[in-house]
Design a protein around this motif. Structure first.
Motif, PDB file in Angstrom:
ATOM      1  N   ALA A 153       0.823  -1.208   0.000  1.00 56.11           N
ATOM      2  CA  ALA A 153       0.000   0.000   0.000  1.00 56.11           C
ATOM      3  C   ALA A 153       0.858   1.260   0.000  1.00 56.11           C
ATOM      4  N   VAL A 154       1.894   1.272   0.834  1.00 58.74           N
ATOM      5  CA  VAL A 154       2.763   2.445   0.924  1.00 58.74           C
ATOM      6  C   VAL A 154       3.518   2.662  -0.380  1.00 58.74           C
ATOM      7  N   LEU A 155       4.020   1.570  -0.979  1.00 59.05           N
ATOM      8  CA  LEU A 155       4.699   1.699  -2.271  1.00 59.05           C
ATOM      9  C   LEU A 155       3.768   2.307  -3.314  1.00 59.05           C
ATOM     10  N   SER A 156       2.554   1.780  -3.426  1.00 60.36           N
ATOM     11  CA  SER A 156       1.608   2.272  -4.426  1.00 60.36           C
ATOM     12  C   SER A 156       1.255   3.729  -4.161  1.00 60.36           C
ATOM     13  N   ALA A 157       1.025   4.062  -2.887  1.00 58.98           N
ATOM     14  CA  ALA A 157       0.730   5.454  -2.554  1.00 58.98           C
ATOM     15  C   ALA A 157       1.911   6.360  -2.884  1.00 58.98           C
ATOM     16  N   GLY A 158       3.138   5.853  -2.653  1.00 51.71           N
ATOM     17  CA  GLY A 158       4.326   6.635  -2.980  1.00 51.71           C
ATOM     18  C   GLY A 158       4.434   6.936  -4.466  1.00 51.71           C
ATOM     19  N   VAL A 159       4.068   5.968  -5.303  1.00 50.33           N
ATOM     20  CA  VAL A 159       4.075   6.196  -6.744  1.00 50.33           C
ATOM     21  C   VAL A 159       3.086   7.303  -7.099  1.00 50.33           C
ATOM     22  N   HIS A 160       1.903   7.285  -6.489  1.00 53.70           N
ATOM     23  CA  HIS A 160       0.914   8.340  -6.744  1.00 53.70           C
ATOM     24  C   HIS A 160       1.420   9.692  -6.264  1.00 53.70           C
ATOM     25  N   LEU A 161       2.127   9.717  -5.142  1.00 55.03           N
ATOM     26  CA  LEU A 161       2.665  10.987  -4.646  1.00 55.03           C
ATOM     27  C   LEU A 161       3.733  11.528  -5.590  1.00 55.03           C
ATOM     28  N   LEU A 162       4.549  10.642  -6.170  1.00 58.32           N
ATOM     29  CA  LEU A 162       5.525  11.084  -7.166  1.00 58.32           C
ATOM     30  C   LEU A 162       4.835  11.707  -8.370  1.00 58.32           C
ATOM     31  N   ARG A 163       3.642  11.221  -8.670  1.00 54.67           N
ATOM     32  CA  ARG A 163       2.862  11.775  -9.775  1.00 54.67           C
ATOM     33  C   ARG A 163       2.012  12.970  -9.316  1.00 54.67           C
ATOM     34  N   ARG A 164       2.156  13.333  -8.045  1.00 55.85           N
ATOM     35  CA  ARG A 164       1.421  14.455  -7.437  1.00 55.85           C
ATOM     36  C   ARG A 164      -0.088  14.233  -7.516  1.00 55.85           C
ATOM     37  N   ASP A 165      -0.468  12.996  -7.272  1.00 53.59           N
ATOM     38  CA  ASP A 165      -1.881  12.628  -7.283  1.00 53.59           C
ATOM     39  C   ASP A 165      -2.265  12.235  -5.856  1.00 53.59           C
TER      40      ASP A 165
END
Length: 394
Positions: free
Chosen positions: A328-340
């Motif tokens: 979950a944290v990895l996936s959320a981190g990817v979204h944060l990198l995309r500023r989503d």
């Protein structure tokens, strides 16, 4: 690139040879699942993570080769890679004992084979480790050691390669390769050696991104498929009653929900990431961590289905919670990198909350655990659907 060429590239799918190659990955994931189940100690988990990363690394190197080479892929190269992966998978059950060195030798051979198809004037920008040998050195040194020291050397080698993947700069990599090529050309002119003509400039080679996305997704399906195998195998030997039905249904619901989050609506294994939502370079480490987390969850599920009434062992409970939360944290981190931020919250909030409950609920039985885990992913999918509708209506 012309329109017709671009269309042809976008229509390319995994070949029969690539699908055949993935069958060895199926065997490797199955062996790794049993390795984790048999030893949940700190040392056992460490060796499991190292072995998984090594097998994934060989798979990734040859997957990129066939991705770039396309129809020019040499069958002999892929078949050699299959043999290497087969040896590594066969060595996994005894990796704590006499087969450890065999596993290391196979890994080193695989890395050398992966580097052979690439020319000296070619720079593979999306997975540069296929042309570097720094991470292989600790593996070679490990041939003369056993036990903890040997595994530590493996971990060091993998860490060097992973650091190189995420830290190397594209422009500096091209520049350093060009400098080496220039030195070789000058040396050959001075020594009057007669060799085939070397090109004057290096060529940067990148992945076929649409095809790479499909290949990464197929590996995620392999991982989840192993989870389904663990579930059905455990159910076949358990007492068929109401508890087994509830636990089995919850385990299947979890696998189906993870498939939807990671494959149907995800990319490179990360949950709910739009297709090609991350760069080809970043997709490799994301895929490694995502599939490692998913494989860990899948490996534990069989034991839960086998004994639905049993309370989870503390080690198993923490392993399950850590892998689930890590995904979950990895996936959320990817979204944060995309500023989503909205999609990051969709994944992180329900799944991390569920992971925390599993981690602290000492009296939780297997049948309740699988439904809790499934509910976390289903809640993330529901929240994601709401976000998608809001974007559509805006």
């Amino acid at each position: 690139m012309s329109t017709s060429d671009q269309s042809a590239t976008e229509d390319r799918h995994a070949s029969w040879l690539e699908l055949f190659f993935d069958l060895v990955a199926v065997a490797g994931i199955g062996m790794l699942a049993r390795l984790l189940v048999d030893d949940t100690s700190g040392g056992g988990i460490s060796v499991y993570v190292i072995a998984y990363t090594a097998i994934w690394m060989i798979w990734a190197c040859f997957t990129l080769y066939s991705n770039v080479a396309g129809q020019e892929t040499h069958v002999s190269v892929i078949l050699s890679a299959m043999f290497v992966l087969g040896v590594m998978a066969a060595a996994v059950p005894e990796i704590h004992d006499e087969h450890a060195t065999g596993f290391a030798v196979a890994y080193v051979v695989g890395r050398f084979l992966a580097a052979r198809p690439w020319q000296r004037s070619t720079v593979v920008t999306d997975l540069p480790i296929v042309q570097t040998g720094g991470g292989i050195v600790p593996w070679v040194v490990s041939f003369w050691f056993e036990g903890t020291v040997q595994y530590a050397l493996w971990a060091l080698g993998l860490a060097i390669d992973l650091w190189f993947i995420v830290s190397v700069n594209h422009d500096r990599l091209l520049a350093s390769t060009q400098e080496r090529l220039d030195r070789v050309r000058r040396s050959r002119r001075r020594s009057a050696e007669r060799h085939e003509q070397l090109p004057e400039t290096v060529e940067a080679v990148g992945a076929d991104v649409p095809h790479l996305g499909e290949r990464l997704g197929l590996f995620v399906i392999i991982v989840l498929g192993e989870g389904l195998v663990q579930i059905t195998d455990a159910a076949s030997e358990a007492t068929w009653n109401r508890a087994l039905a509830l636990t089995g249904a919850g385990a299947f619901a979890l696998m189906f929900a993870l498939w939807a989050a990671a494959v149907r609506f995800g990319y490179a294994g990360a949950a709910l990431v739009p297709d090609r939502g991350i760069s080809a370079r970043l997709s490799w480490p994301v895929h490694l961590v995502a599939t490692l987390a998913l494989a860990t969850v899948a490996a534990v599920l069989g034991g839960l289905v086998a004994d639905p009434h049993a309370h989870l062992d503390d080690r198993v409970r923490w392993i399950l919670a850590a892998a689930y939360a890590g995904y979950a944290v990895l996936s959320a981190g990817v979204h944060l990198l995309r500023r989503d931020l909205r999609r990051a919250a969709c994944v992180a909030v329900p799944m991390v909350v569920v992971a925390a409950v599993v981690a602290v609920a000492t009296g939780l039985a297997a049948e309740g655990t699988v439904w809790l885990l499934a509910a976390g992913v289903l809640a993330a999918l529901w929240a994601h659907a709401r976000v998608e509708r809001s974007f559509t209506s805006a």
